[in-house]
Design a protein around this motif. Sequence first.
Motif, short mmCIF file in Angstrom:
data_model
loop_
_atom_site.label_atom_id
_atom_site.label_comp_id
_atom_site.label_asym_id
_atom_site.label_seq_id
_atom_site.Cartn_x
_atom_site.Cartn_y
_atom_site.Cartn_z
N SER A 1 40.12 37.99 20.72
CA SER A 1 39.87 37.70 22.14
C SER A 1 38.41 37.34 22.37
CB SER A 1 40.22 38.92 23.00
OG SER A 1 41.55 39.30 22.78
N ARG B 1 66.68 37.41 10.13
CA ARG B 1 65.37 36.94 9.71
C ARG B 1 65.19 37.29 8.24
NH1 ARG B 1 60.07 38.43 10.97
NH2 ARG B 1 60.67 40.53 11.56
N ALA C 1 45.55 38.47 24.15
CA ALA C 1 45.11 39.82 24.51
C ALA C 1 45.70 40.31 25.83
CB ALA C 1 43.61 39.84 24.58
N ALA D 1 41.10 47.57 31.15
CA ALA D 1 42.15 47.03 30.28
C ALA D 1 41.83 47.31 28.81
CB ALA D 1 42.30 45.53 30.51
N LEU E 1 52.90 38.78 21.85
CA LEU E 1 51.84 38.55 20.87
C LEU E 1 51.25 37.17 21.05
CD1 LEU E 1 53.01 39.94 17.46
CD2 LEU E 1 50.95 40.52 18.73
N THR F 1 43.10 42.27 17.83
CA THR F 1 43.39 41.60 19.10
C THR F 1 42.09 41.35 19.87
OG1 THR F 1 45.53 42.68 19.17
CG2 THR F 1 44.72 41.75 21.24
N PHE F 2 41.24 42.37 19.93
CA PHE F 2 40.01 42.22 20.71
C PHE F 2 38.99 41.33 19.99
CE2 PHE F 2 41.20 46.46 22.80
CZ PHE F 2 42.00 45.79 23.70
N VAL G 1 48.33 43.74 26.17
CA VAL G 1 48.16 45.02 26.86
C VAL G 1 49.45 45.39 27.58
CG1 VAL G 1 46.88 46.25 28.65
CG2 VAL G 1 45.67 44.72 27.09
N VAL H 1 51.03 35.79 13.01
CA VAL H 1 50.68 35.40 14.39
C VAL H 1 49.17 35.49 14.57
CG1 VAL H 1 50.86 36.04 16.83
CG2 VAL H 1 52.91 35.97 15.41
N PHE H 2 48.56 36.57 14.10
CA PHE H 2 47.10 36.70 14.18
C PHE H 2 46.41 35.55 13.44
CE2 PHE H 2 47.64 41.31 15.22
CZ PHE H 2 46.82 41.33 16.33
N PHE I 1 45.60 47.12 15.03
CA PHE I 1 46.16 46.02 15.83
C PHE I 1 45.21 45.64 16.96
CE2 PHE I 1 48.54 44.56 19.51
CZ PHE I 1 49.40 43.62 18.99
N TRP I 2 44.70 46.64 17.67
CA TRP I 2 43.83 46.33 18.82
C TRP I 2 42.45 45.85 18.39
CZ3 TRP I 2 46.12 45.06 22.95
CH2 TRP I 2 47.38 45.62 23.24
N LEU J 1 55.41 38.79 10.03
CA LEU J 1 55.41 38.15 11.35
C LEU J 1 54.11 38.42 12.13
CD1 LEU J 1 57.00 36.50 13.46
CD2 LEU J 1 57.78 38.66 14.40
N GLU J 2 53.77 39.69 12.33
CA GLU J 2 52.60 40.00 13.16
C GLU J 2 51.30 39.48 12.55
OE1 GLU J 2 52.42 44.03 14.58
OE2 GLU J 2 54.26 43.80 15.73
#
Lengths: 314, 200
Positions: free
Chosen positions: B57, A182, A29, B18, A25, B53-54, A33, B178-179, B49-50, B174-175
């Motif tokens: 990005s 955690r 990006a 990709a 993560l 992410t994109f 993938v 991070v973002f 999620f994607w 957590l996730e």
Amino acid sequence: MARPPRIPESEITPERLYLGRRDFLALGAGGAVGAAALTSAIARAATPAGTPLSAVKKQNFAGDEKPNTLDEITHYNNFYELGTDKEDPAVHAGSLKPRPWQIAVEGEIKKPRIFDIDELMKLFPLEERIYRMRCVEAWSMVIPWLGFPLGDFLRRLEPTSKAKYVAFTTLFDPAQLPGQQRAVLQWPYVEGLRIDEATHPLAMLAVGLYGQTLLGQNGAPIRLVAPWKYGFKGIKSIVKIRLVADQPPTSWNLSAPHEYGFYANVNPAVDHPRWSQAKERRIGEFGRRKTLPFNGYADQVASLYSGLDLAKNF
Amino acid sequence: MALDKNKLRLIKSVAFAALLMPIARIAFQLWRHTLGADPVAITLNRLGFWTLTFLLSSLACTPMKSLTGWTWPLRLRRMIGLFAFFYAALHLTTYAVVDQQLDWHDIFADIVKRKFITIGFAAFLLLVPLAVTSTDGWVRRLGFKRWKRIHRLVYVAAVLGVLHFIWRVKADLLEPVVFAGVLLVLFLMRILDALQSKKG
């Protein structure tokens, strides 16, 4: 849906590598993938079989609703101690050792003591009960549990007149339950029931499902099942049962008190603050079906709550 | 670094492939029945999620250029942004059509009552004009300055998108954190960049 093929131990990705996937993560990006391709290969580890158990009595409490498959029940779990993704518990279950296992009983009872799990399983004849299970996240399953009524066990402990609630505690051992490394929730996980709920004939301690002992991801070796309540009340891998005078703390209530109450009775009329509880998705189906008050067990349990404001006491 | 045409074409093709990978993988797993016990929930989560992410990005292209001096990230920005919109649209469609079975009453109630859905929906609406005006024709029609100002909405959409994720999860932050962290770093880099160019 076809059962996945058995994967030999040697082909399962080591836990270190699996856990490391989250590091991707941070790479952004491009790395993500790659991480995605990696996770798919390992998400579905083989199901180790439990030990066969036999039941003296079989009862169906789910009408004509078809039980979910063993694969679904053992690969879609909320057991944060073994990981917070639904498929994590199946992957990490191997670290939980259900034998030897002891359960301490204490508090407002005649003689506090410690039971060995095997002793306990011999004391009470095992019944198979098919129950609906409604998760607070608005999905549900139908599960053929094996176990015995919690009330039978509690009566044997001879509670004193001060015993008004039952408090349960999950094993605390970050080596066996790596999710405890955690602080997603306060560990160990704790749950509780009012004594009249705990002695209700529907409340059970389950030690197996589908004719075999529980797997780690389902809360081996012993867990609570209260089918009229949201699934998070069903505390897993229990090591302590304490009878107490005052309402005990419960883990999700401690984490988010305005979202998860002590009672947590399934109630389509009271929404979770962030999502509706009116409908649910039965695992294995695509759309949503209506959620029933007390998860369809209102005839049996509604009288426990007469006079109680269920919107306030959610 | 100057880019010759062939090299740029290669980079773009690789990026295109990709960016298609996540949806190809979802489709493959749906077909093979290996998307887990609740494929609807998993599809929704992955598409969300994607999207994020994109989206992040696409925001990383400019800082990456100023860090490395490479120009090719900028040439990919539009494609990545459009893919973010594509995944957002699939995410919303999966929610409305598969998850809610086009029950408009419930969908409306969700959008009005659930703040994480409200802001998720708002983030999607913000992306619509950006996707529509992403062509060279629209840049010309609006004039670069105005076009650029409009396209700053992407920052708002990204913040709402990350909040949508934060407000959605039950306990494990957590996730989404991070973002949020990545988004914060991207913002800081831009602010530093702007300050530096002012001084210069």
